[in-house]
Design a protein around this motif. Structure first.
Motif, short mmCIF file in Angstrom:
data_model
loop_
_atom_site.label_atom_id
_atom_site.label_comp_id
_atom_site.label_asym_id
_atom_site.label_seq_id
_atom_site.Cartn_x
_atom_site.Cartn_y
_atom_site.Cartn_z
N GLN A 61 22.65 43.90 -3.33
CA GLN A 61 21.41 44.64 -3.39
C GLN A 61 20.91 44.78 -4.82
O GLN A 61 19.72 44.56 -5.10
N ARG A 62 21.80 45.11 -5.75
CA ARG A 62 21.40 45.27 -7.15
C ARG A 62 20.84 43.96 -7.71
O ARG A 62 19.84 43.96 -8.43
N ASP A 63 21.48 42.85 -7.36
CA ASP A 63 21.01 41.55 -7.86
C ASP A 63 19.65 41.19 -7.25
O ASP A 63 18.77 40.69 -7.95
N LEU A 64 19.49 41.42 -5.94
CA LEU A 64 18.22 41.10 -5.30
C LEU A 64 17.08 41.92 -5.91
O LEU A 64 16.01 41.38 -6.23
N GLU A 65 17.30 43.21 -6.07
CA GLU A 65 16.23 44.07 -6.55
C GLU A 65 15.91 43.84 -8.03
O GLU A 65 14.79 44.10 -8.47
N ALA A 66 16.90 43.31 -8.77
CA ALA A 66 16.66 42.98 -10.18
C ALA A 66 16.16 41.54 -10.35
O ALA A 66 15.94 41.10 -11.47
N GLN A 67 16.00 40.83 -9.23
CA GLN A 67 15.54 39.43 -9.25
C GLN A 67 16.49 38.55 -10.07
O GLN A 67 16.06 37.62 -10.76
N ARG A 68 17.78 38.85 -9.96
CA ARG A 68 18.80 38.03 -10.62
C ARG A 68 19.37 37.02 -9.62
O ARG A 68 19.29 37.23 -8.41
N PRO A 69 19.98 35.94 -10.11
CA PRO A 69 20.74 35.06 -9.20
C PRO A 69 21.75 35.90 -8.42
O PRO A 69 22.37 36.82 -8.98
N SER A 70 21.93 35.60 -7.15
CA SER A 70 22.76 36.45 -6.31
C SER A 70 23.56 35.63 -5.31
O SER A 70 23.39 34.42 -5.19
N GLU A 71 24.41 36.33 -4.57
CA GLU A 71 25.22 35.71 -3.52
C GLU A 71 24.50 35.74 -2.16
O GLU A 71 25.13 35.58 -1.14
N PHE A 72 23.19 35.92 -2.18
CA PHE A 72 22.44 36.02 -0.93
C PHE A 72 22.71 34.84 -0.01
O PHE A 72 22.97 35.00 1.19
N ALA A 73 22.67 33.62 -0.54
CA ALA A 73 22.83 32.43 0.29
C ALA A 73 24.21 32.34 0.91
O ALA A 73 24.39 31.70 1.95
N PHE B 182 28.00 31.98 -5.83
CA PHE B 182 27.01 30.96 -6.19
C PHE B 182 27.38 30.22 -7.47
O PHE B 182 26.81 29.18 -7.78
N GLN B 183 28.35 30.75 -8.22
CA GLN B 183 28.81 30.09 -9.44
C GLN B 183 30.00 29.16 -9.19
O GLN B 183 30.52 28.54 -10.11
#
Length: 310
Positions: free
Chosen positions: A263-275, A79-80
């Motif tokens: 998973q760690r980024d999603l659960e910490a509500q951080r920007p993530s590579e989800f998309a 995402f960056q």
């Protein structure tokens, strides 16, 4: 400068930069914020083989617009990627080599569209790397990388020579590098697991290591992997016939506390590579004329747990 510029000194970018620098190559890491300050103060701090060392790799906050590097490695999270490409805008019309080490299957094409004269390679990095605080932790197997163009064959002789040069540099720096004619199968084989387990585990509130012991999660994971494999097949990308079975068996051997970076980024509500991972499955399926109902169900479960930042 000549030499190698690495944009994104997280775990992988920092490890690559340190290995290259230690073996006498001219390297520049591009960083921002607290990471830049830490690298300026301490260099790259690496913990591996039960030892910790500091490697004084040169660092800056931008590329030198007047000096084209021989090779650029983009090691940011997916995402960056747009921000990393903004830094390379001064080189837009130049001819040089770029290696992408992002998760997902789309990064090489995105880079090529922004830098049409560059000789772009995609890659699949293998190893266990994590940035804990400002320390790069590398455990387990030696780092290795499979790299190549995202088509059957190099664009031209220059593309092939630039690629061979980088592979040789990496090999001489202790990174096992394999150059292939078409890197898409490797990218998609990794995507089969990364795009699915990183969504399924948090959708059920489990760690990755617990999924195999949960009947519903295990079944959903296997189904989601089959969907991704079908998308690859529809695009003419040949994955091993036992690809999904091998991934499921591999995950079954994870310790119970293992989690994925997504998973760690999603659960910490951080920007993530989800998309670019789980969220990309329905989009890629639609592009291939398919549907991905299991992946869509996983996404809805993540929304129900309020883990997706839209």
């Amino acid at each position: 400068m000549s030499g190698i510029v690495i944009i994104g000194p997280g775990a992988i970018g920092s490890l690559l930069g340190a290995r290259l620098f230690e073996h006498g190559h001219e390297v520049l890491l591009i960083a921002r914020g607290k990471r830049l300050q830490a690298l300026q103060r301490d260099g790259v701090v690496i913990s591996e083989s039960d030892t910790v060392r500091q490697v004084p790799v040169p660092v800056a906050d931008r590329c030198d617009a007047d000096n084209l590097p021989d090779q650029i490695i983009i090691a940011t999270k997916t995402f960056q990627l747009p921000g990393a490409l903004d830094l390379l805008e001064p080189y837009r019309d130049a001819e040089f080599g770029i290696l992408t080490v992002q998760n997902g299957v789309e990064a090489p094409d995105i880079v090529q569209s922004r830098l049409p004269s560059a000789r772009v390679l995609g890659s699949r990095m293998h190893g266990f790397f994590e940035l804990e605080g400002q320390v790069v932790k590398h455990t387990g197997v030696p780092p290795s990388i499979q790299m190549g163009p995202v088509a059957a064959g190099f664009r031209d002789a220059t593309h092939e020579q630039i690629s061979r040069n980088l592979a040789e540099i990496l090999q001489n720096s202790g990174i096992m590098a394999e150059l292939v004619d078409d890197v898409r199968p490797a990218l998609w084989e990794k995507f089969v697991m990364a795009a699915t387990i990183g969504g399924v585990a948090p959708a059920f509130g489990l760690t990755v290591g617990q999924v195999s012991q949960h009947t519903g999660a295990c079944s959903m994971l296997e189904g989601a992997m089959q969907e991704v494999a079908a998308i690859a097949t529809a695009q003419g990308i040949a994955l091993p016939k036992d690809c999904v079975a091998r991934k499921m068996e591999f995950i079954s051997r994870f310790p119970p506390d293992v989690t994925s970076s997504l998973q760690r980024d999603l659960e910490a509500q951080r920007p993530s590579e989800f998309a670019q991972l789980t969220g990309a499955i329905p989009r890629l399926a639609h592009r291939a004329g398919l549907t991905a109902p299991i992946a869509e169900e996983v996404i809805e479960m993540l929304r129900a747990r309020e883990l997706i930042i839209d």
